[in-house]
Scaffold this motif. Sequence first.
Motif, PDB file in Angstrom:
ATOM      1  N   ALA A 234     -46.066  85.645  25.193  1.00  0.00           N
ATOM      2  CA  ALA A 234     -45.290  86.833  24.834  1.00  0.00           C
ATOM      3  C   ALA A 234     -45.880  87.441  23.576  1.00  0.00           C
ATOM      4  O   ALA A 234     -46.506  86.746  22.771  1.00  0.00           O
ATOM      5  CB  ALA A 234     -43.814  86.488  24.608  1.00  0.00           C
ATOM      6  N   ILE A 235     -45.691  88.744  23.399  1.00  0.00           N
ATOM      7  CA  ILE A 235     -46.180  89.447  22.218  1.00  0.00           C
ATOM      8  C   ILE A 235     -45.000  89.871  21.365  1.00  0.00           C
ATOM      9  O   ILE A 235     -43.986  90.377  21.877  1.00  0.00           O
ATOM     10  CB  ILE A 235     -47.031  90.670  22.606  1.00  0.00           C
ATOM     11  N   SER A 236     -45.107  89.670  20.064  1.00  0.00           N
ATOM     12  CA  SER A 236     -44.034  90.056  19.153  1.00  0.00           C
ATOM     13  C   SER A 236     -43.844  91.570  19.179  1.00  0.00           C
ATOM     14  O   SER A 236     -44.748  92.331  19.544  1.00  0.00           O
ATOM     15  CB  SER A 236     -44.355  89.597  17.727  1.00  0.00           C
ATOM     16  N   ALA A 237     -42.665  92.016  18.791  1.00  0.00           N
ATOM     17  CA  ALA A 237     -42.319  93.435  18.865  1.00  0.00           C
ATOM     18  C   ALA A 237     -43.271  94.310  18.061  1.00  0.00           C
ATOM     19  O   ALA A 237     -43.587  95.436  18.459  1.00  0.00           O
ATOM     20  CB  ALA A 237     -40.884  93.641  18.398  1.00  0.00           C
ATOM     21  N   ASP A 238     -43.758  93.788  16.937  1.00  0.00           N
ATOM     22  CA  ASP A 238     -44.660  94.590  16.097  1.00  0.00           C
ATOM     23  C   ASP A 238     -46.119  94.475  16.521  1.00  0.00           C
ATOM     24  O   ASP A 238     -46.998  95.117  15.939  1.00  0.00           O
ATOM     25  CB  ASP A 238     -44.506  94.220  14.624  1.00  0.00           C
ATOM     26  N   GLY A 239     -46.402  93.653  17.546  1.00  0.00           N
ATOM     27  CA  GLY A 239     -47.755  93.504  18.048  1.00  0.00           C
ATOM     28  C   GLY A 239     -48.666  92.665  17.187  1.00  0.00           C
ATOM     29  O   GLY A 239     -49.868  92.580  17.465  1.00  0.00           O
ATOM     30  N   ASP A 291     -37.819  94.480  22.175  1.00  0.00           N
ATOM     31  CA  ASP A 291     -38.199  95.392  21.093  1.00  0.00           C
ATOM     32  C   ASP A 291     -37.417  95.149  19.805  1.00  0.00           C
ATOM     33  O   ASP A 291     -37.611  95.859  18.822  1.00  0.00           O
ATOM     34  CB  ASP A 291     -38.044  96.850  21.541  1.00  0.00           C
ATOM     35  N   GLN A 292     -36.540  94.147  19.801  1.00  0.00           N
ATOM     36  CA  GLN A 292     -35.791  93.805  18.602  1.00  0.00           C
ATOM     37  C   GLN A 292     -36.335  92.553  17.910  1.00  0.00           C
ATOM     38  O   GLN A 292     -35.680  91.997  17.027  1.00  0.00           O
ATOM     39  CB  GLN A 292     -34.303  93.620  18.946  1.00  0.00           C
ATOM     40  N   GLY A 293     -37.503  92.126  18.325  1.00  0.00           N
ATOM     41  CA  GLY A 293     -38.126  90.975  17.686  1.00  0.00           C
ATOM     42  C   GLY A 293     -37.592  89.643  18.146  1.00  0.00           C
ATOM     43  O   GLY A 293     -37.796  88.627  17.482  1.00  0.00           O
ATOM     44  N   ARG A 294     -36.935  89.607  19.310  1.00  0.00           N
ATOM     45  CA  ARG A 294     -36.388  88.358  19.832  1.00  0.00           C
ATOM     46  C   ARG A 294     -37.318  87.794  20.901  1.00  0.00           C
ATOM     47  O   ARG A 294     -37.912  88.533  21.675  1.00  0.00           O
ATOM     48  CB  ARG A 294     -34.984  88.608  20.399  1.00  0.00           C
ATOM     49  N   LEU A 295     -37.449  86.474  20.923  1.00  0.00           N
ATOM     50  CA  LEU A 295     -38.296  85.763  21.879  1.00  0.00           C
ATOM     51  C   LEU A 295     -37.414  84.976  22.841  1.00  0.00           C
ATOM     52  O   LEU A 295     -36.443  84.342  22.424  1.00  0.00           O
ATOM     53  CB  LEU A 295     -39.234  84.792  21.158  1.00  0.00           C
ATOM     54  N   TYR A 296     -37.773  85.008  24.113  1.00  0.00           N
ATOM     55  CA  TYR A 296     -37.014  84.317  25.158  1.00  0.00           C
ATOM     56  C   TYR A 296     -37.865  83.215  25.770  1.00  0.00           C
ATOM     57  O   TYR A 296     -39.086  83.360  25.921  1.00  0.00           O
ATOM     58  CB  TYR A 296     -36.606  85.309  26.252  1.00  0.00           C
ATOM     59  N   ALA A 297     -37.228  82.122  26.148  1.00  0.00           N
ATOM     60  CA  ALA A 297     -37.938  81.007  26.781  1.00  0.00           C
ATOM     61  C   ALA A 297     -37.111  80.471  27.942  1.00  0.00           C
ATOM     62  O   ALA A 297     -35.902  80.243  27.804  1.00  0.00           O
ATOM     63  CB  ALA A 297     -38.194  79.882  25.773  1.00  0.00           C
ATOM     64  N   THR A 298     -37.773  80.288  29.085  1.00  0.00           N
ATOM     65  CA  THR A 298     -37.113  79.535  30.149  1.00  0.00           C
ATOM     66  C   THR A 298     -37.041  78.077  29.701  1.00  0.00           C
ATOM     67  O   THR A 298     -37.825  77.637  28.870  1.00  0.00           O
ATOM     68  CB  THR A 298     -37.874  79.628  31.487  1.00  0.00           C
ATOM     69  N   THR A 306     -33.151  80.323  26.747  1.00  0.00           N
ATOM     70  CA  THR A 306     -32.834  80.394  25.332  1.00  0.00           C
ATOM     71  C   THR A 306     -33.509  81.603  24.697  1.00  0.00           C
ATOM     72  O   THR A 306     -34.435  82.184  25.246  1.00  0.00           O
ATOM     73  CB  THR A 306     -33.265  79.116  24.597  1.00  0.00           C
ATOM     74  N   ARG A 307     -33.001  81.952  23.506  1.00  0.00           N
ATOM     75  CA  ARG A 307     -33.547  83.092  22.773  1.00  0.00           C
ATOM     76  C   ARG A 307     -33.687  82.729  21.300  1.00  0.00           C
ATOM     77  O   ARG A 307     -32.790  82.110  20.722  1.00  0.00           O
ATOM     78  CB  ARG A 307     -32.617  84.303  22.927  1.00  0.00           C
ATOM     79  N   ARG A 308     -34.804  83.111  20.729  1.00  0.00           N
ATOM     80  CA  ARG A 308     -35.043  82.906  19.303  1.00  0.00           C
ATOM     81  C   ARG A 308     -34.873  84.234  18.578  1.00  0.00           C
ATOM     82  O   ARG A 308     -35.532  85.224  18.898  1.00  0.00           O
ATOM     83  CB  ARG A 308     -36.455  82.361  19.058  1.00  0.00           C
ATOM     84  N   LEU A 309     -33.978  84.254  17.611  1.00  0.00           N
ATOM     85  CA  LEU A 309     -33.750  85.446  16.812  1.00  0.00           C
ATOM     86  C   LEU A 309     -34.830  85.562  15.735  1.00  0.00           C
ATOM     87  O   LEU A 309     -35.497  84.578  15.400  1.00  0.00           O
ATOM     88  CB  LEU A 309     -32.364  85.395  16.166  1.00  0.00           C
TER      89      LEU A 309
END
Length: 376
Positions: A234-239, A291-298, A306-309
């Motif tokens: 995955a790529i972070s929101a800011d790239g 686009d809010q800087g959150r990462l998701y993982a199966t 789950t989601r990482r804030l």
Amino acid sequence: MSDFDADHAAPTAPEDEPRGDLEVVHEFTDGPMPTGVSVSHGGRVFVNFPKWGDDVPATVVELVDGQAVPYPSVEINQARSIDDAERLVSVQSIVVAPDDRLWILDTGSPMMGPTKEGGPKLVCVDLGTDRVVQTIVLPRSVAYETTYLNDVRFDLRRGEAGFAFVTDSASEGPNAIIVVDLATGEAWRRLEDHPSTKACPPQDMVPMAEGRVLAQRAPGEAPKPVTMGADGIAISADGERLWYCPLISRRWYSVSVGALVDRAISEETVAGTVVDEGDKGGGADGLESDDQGRLYATNWEHESITRRLPTGEIQTLVHDPRLLWTDTMSVATDGYLYVTANQLHRQADYQGGEDLRVYPYSLFRFRIDAGPVLLR
């Protein structure tokens, strides 16, 4: 309610931790198991089926009125050989890029076997015309005989036409992040066999799926560790950061995107930008970002997502016994997260030669910003 029942009642979800209600988008009641899913800006849903032993009439489809329609055509789904550079051999992942074009990641590796040049490739389809507009065949110097192209993400903000980033999750060869310049078609490998791209050794992790140790189990042989490396991406929101994780690991990592795309800097310099981002709570197959800087993982160990804030806090968004091997996710513009559940761990390879998969395989979705609900 007895005292025992009261003492052992199921806990409710904390009010500050959101839970999503699963909706069934599609049930696959026959045919092959799906892995990838992606949704266009207009709501078109695409799914792919790798050739892992099931009969696969089409390795990429669009779901139209409840039917799986070969996409972008029947012909392109009928490869003539494993090195067919013009047709799809065995697709592991599909992604609608930010410009609303569908990219298809072809492993060129039926049954996860050795590849031949021409098979491993990226194929771009214009969703306005439903025609292939670009094909990037990965050279042998990038896609080895052992390579298994697993997942892909795009950053269109850099370079002339952007870059693709692909995980090589090979079980019996070097793992890496593959970088592809979409303007020139040039590709190169980064973090080859870096510890962050390798499966966690057996002494450091005992992977569990549906309450049983996940292992390769051939009839009459002792179980062997699963060794698939770099997988979710995955790529972070800011790239600025590319996040990734091996299939067999409870940790995830990030690396500088700027370093990955700069061919002038050394491998050691790129590796110096890798950050161990900590324990994500279980084994993951797919990663996703928003686009809010959150990462998701199966989380195939715990039937959940789950989601990482941005603060680093980990939330459980959904937990459901139907999520048997959550594979790939797609955060769509409609506010839903789509995810496939394909019972991968029940395949004969992991069950002593007995296929324990049971129809249906499922495609689910849930709102990623749903209010708190109770666990069912």
